[in-house]
Design an enzyme around this catalytic site. Sequence first.
Site, PDB file in Angstrom:
ATOM      1  N   CYS A   1     -21.188 -11.408  43.764  1.00  0.00           N
ATOM      2  CA  CYS A   1     -19.945 -11.384  43.445  1.00  0.00           C
ATOM      3  C   CYS A   1     -19.924 -10.525  42.057  1.00  0.00           C
ATOM      4  O   CYS A   1     -20.800 -10.680  41.285  1.00  0.00           O
ATOM      5  CB  CYS A   1     -19.463 -12.894  42.986  1.00  0.00           C
ATOM      6  SG  CYS A   1     -17.877 -12.763  42.121  1.00  0.00           S
TER       7      CYS A   1
ATOM      8  N   ASN B   1     -21.369  -6.376  48.833  1.00  0.00           N
ATOM      9  CA  ASN B   1     -20.102  -6.797  48.358  1.00  0.00           C
ATOM     10  C   ASN B   1     -19.600  -5.477  47.694  1.00  0.00           C
ATOM     11  O   ASN B   1     -20.067  -4.572  47.689  1.00  0.00           O
ATOM     12  CB  ASN B   1     -20.474  -7.780  47.168  1.00  0.00           C
ATOM     13  CG  ASN B   1     -19.489  -8.838  46.985  1.00  0.00           C
ATOM     14  OD1 ASN B   1     -18.333  -8.426  46.767  1.00  0.00           O
ATOM     15  ND2 ASN B   1     -19.822 -10.044  47.007  1.00  0.00           N
TER      16      ASN B   1
ATOM     17  N   ASN C   1     -23.824 -15.616  49.201  1.00  0.00           N
ATOM     18  CA  ASN C   1     -23.180 -14.679  48.120  1.00  0.00           C
ATOM     19  C   ASN C   1     -23.919 -14.744  47.070  1.00  0.00           C
ATOM     20  O   ASN C   1     -24.046 -15.815  46.240  1.00  0.00           O
ATOM     21  CB  ASN C   1     -21.890 -15.095  47.733  1.00  0.00           C
ATOM     22  CG  ASN C   1     -20.947 -14.089  47.070  1.00  0.00           C
ATOM     23  OD1 ASN C   1     -21.690 -13.488  46.386  1.00  0.00           O
ATOM     24  ND2 ASN C   1     -19.855 -14.393  46.959  1.00  0.00           N
TER      25      ASN C   1
ATOM     26  N   SER D   1     -15.805 -11.723  54.192  1.00  0.00           N
ATOM     27  CA  SER D   1     -15.284 -12.695  53.120  1.00  0.00           C
ATOM     28  C   SER D   1     -14.204 -12.102  52.140  1.00  0.00           C
ATOM     29  O   SER D   1     -14.535 -11.349  51.192  1.00  0.00           O
ATOM     30  CB  SER D   1     -16.498 -13.167  52.373  1.00  0.00           C
ATOM     31  OG  SER D   1     -16.309 -14.298  51.315  1.00  0.00           O
TER      32      SER D   1
ATOM     33  N   LYS E   1     -25.821 -11.678  51.180  1.00  0.00           N
ATOM     34  CA  LYS E   1     -24.940 -10.527  50.968  1.00  0.00           C
ATOM     35  C   LYS E   1     -25.347  -9.758  49.743  1.00  0.00           C
ATOM     36  O   LYS E   1     -25.246 -10.527  48.458  1.00  0.00           O
ATOM     37  CB  LYS E   1     -23.507 -10.941  50.980  1.00  0.00           C
ATOM     38  CG  LYS E   1     -22.414 -10.065  50.845  1.00  0.00           C
ATOM     39  CD  LYS E   1     -20.968 -10.237  51.056  1.00  0.00           C
ATOM     40  CE  LYS E   1     -20.117  -9.198  50.778  1.00  0.00           C
ATOM     41  NZ  LYS E   1     -18.764  -9.670  51.233  1.00  0.00           N
TER      42      LYS E   1
ATOM     43  N   LYS F   1     -13.824 -17.150  52.974  1.00  0.00           N
ATOM     44  CA  LYS F   1     -13.960 -16.958  51.446  1.00  0.00           C
ATOM     45  C   LYS F   1     -15.131 -17.826  51.066  1.00  0.00           C
ATOM     46  O   LYS F   1     -15.354 -18.718  51.506  1.00  0.00           O
ATOM     47  CB  LYS F   1     -12.438 -17.316  51.100  1.00  0.00           C
ATOM     48  CG  LYS F   1     -12.444 -17.181  49.252  1.00  0.00           C
ATOM     49  CD  LYS F   1     -12.112 -15.938  48.885  1.00  0.00           C
ATOM     50  CE  LYS F   1     -12.271 -15.672  47.490  1.00  0.00           C
ATOM     51  NZ  LYS F   1     -12.585 -14.278  47.133  1.00  0.00           N
ATOM     52  N   SER F   2     -15.931 -17.171  50.237  1.00  0.00           N
ATOM     53  CA  SER F   2     -16.901 -17.775  49.681  1.00  0.00           C
ATOM     54  C   SER F   2     -16.863 -19.376  48.993  1.00  0.00           C
ATOM     55  O   SER F   2     -15.887 -19.410  48.218  1.00  0.00           O
ATOM     56  CB  SER F   2     -17.871 -17.190  48.365  1.00  0.00           C
ATOM     57  OG  SER F   2     -18.291 -15.862  49.074  1.00  0.00           O
TER      58      SER F   2
ATOM     59  N   GLY G   1     -12.775  -5.705  55.565  1.00  0.00           N
ATOM     60  CA  GLY G   1     -12.111  -6.491  54.541  1.00  0.00           C
ATOM     61  C   GLY G   1     -10.891  -6.214  54.097  1.00  0.00           C
ATOM     62  O   GLY G   1      -9.686  -6.525  54.667  1.00  0.00           O
TER      63      GLY G   1
ATOM     64  N   ASN H   1      -2.576  10.854  45.272  1.00  0.00           N
ATOM     65  CA  ASN H   1      -1.376  11.471  45.674  1.00  0.00           C
ATOM     66  C   ASN H   1      -0.470  10.589  46.376  1.00  0.00           C
ATOM     67  O   ASN H   1       0.136  10.580  47.267  1.00  0.00           O
ATOM     68  CB  ASN H   1      -1.592  12.444  46.811  1.00  0.00           C
ATOM     69  CG  ASN H   1      -1.975  13.778  46.226  1.00  0.00           C
ATOM     70  OD1 ASN H   1      -1.737  13.995  45.161  1.00  0.00           O
ATOM     71  ND2 ASN H   1      -2.519  14.589  47.131  1.00  0.00           N
TER      72      ASN H   1
END
Length: 399
Positions: free
Chosen positions: A138, A202, A135, A21, A175, A45-46, A275, A68
């Site tokens: 978040c 998440n 979800n 997501s 999640k 996407k939630s 993701g 670096n």
Amino acid sequence: MADLSVNFAGVKFRNPIFTSSMTFGWSGEALKKAGLAGAGGVVCKSIGSPAETFEHPRCGRMVLYRYNGMPIGMQNNEIFSTVNLDKWLDTELKIVGEGGARNVVSIVANPDPADTAELARKVADTGLVDLFELNVSCPMPAAGVGMNIGKEPSLVAAQVAAVKKAVPEIPLMPKLTPNISDIEPIARACEDAGADAIAATNSIQALAGVDVETGRPLLPAFGGYSGPAVHPIMLRIVAQIARAVKIPISGIGGVSTWKHAVEMMMVGATTVQVGTAVMWRGYQVIGDILQGMESFMKRKGYRSPEEFVGIALPHITTTEEMAKLPPVVSAVDPDLCIGCGNCIKVCGYDAVEMKDDKTVRMLIDNCDGCGLCVQSCPTQAISLIDKAEALAQADAMIG
Ligand SMILES: Cc1cc2nc3c(=O)[nH]c(=O)nc-3n(C[C@H](O)[C@H](O)[C@H](O)COP(=O)(O)O)c2cc1C
């Protein structure tokens, strides 16, 4: 083509690789493309935030973290979608399946579990959902949502139970948040409340950095950190969950190669979500991972990815048990040593010295067996060997 299909939470996926997501998941067309690129599942996407829809466009919200010059991680402060639920159901969701991937719909847990259940029922009534991801994690949540729910076992359980009651026919995968000290009680609460799987996890709450010229943070709020740098942390979390529950796990975090995906599965994940790597490198990364996994399976004689799920777990022990393992020390192969001196720089025990012929010598009595020189040697000239063996070799040379 080897059979990469897996059964996960009662659903058959053509392979274990999902897109997770994130940004592009607001769009049905993008999720269709991820499916066409080969993903077994795509997570949108939630959707269904209790807050009003966010206005488009928003303020800058992504910062790469470099080492670096190479990006190794990314902070985002994205929160939820700018597309409102009804529009998304009417337009975007309908296209997703055309890519051939299973449709995993990420819904936002609302503060009141009854509202979350109502949201799940509404989305389920489209008939287009194969699996729900819930979800509760978040990392930059408003009051009462996201990780504010996910850090409390009883709150997570209430959400899972409410959604399962309202939509018993669709498997449910909460999640979880990594932003807690102990993931196991949360995982067990999910399982006890009727979750069919767990998505772990998440992103990690972070602060992107500070502009040292102005003294201002690069982003003015804590956000979620993702990408290759988080992968080892996520491996640890997936392993902990795998030991705590019997329900299957979708492993997430820093996966950008087939090896990362296989590692995730070996510590207990049945499916793996990608993701940040898709955001950085495009959908092609999905095909690359699948191809790599297939070659690996052929080389090792695996007939199904399920055969290597969890095989690393029995070999993960405690720090106390690890301390009882036999001592080792570094040994150098003079034929491979190029005299770069890296091992001397990294040694914290003065256990390496440069010889006149510009190859190095290990001082067995000083070496503590940490292995950092082995990891730092550009020519693989150093290895760890049993200390008793090293002493015998040294005696033989003197003799
Ligand atoms: C820009 C961005 C937006 C995200 N949005 C969501 C989201 O809406 N819902 C969610 O559950 N996770 C969201 N995530 C978290 C990812 O799905 C994933 O869990 C995390 O990034 C770790 O995986 P990765 O290292 O492969 O990116 C987002 C991550 C990023 C980078």
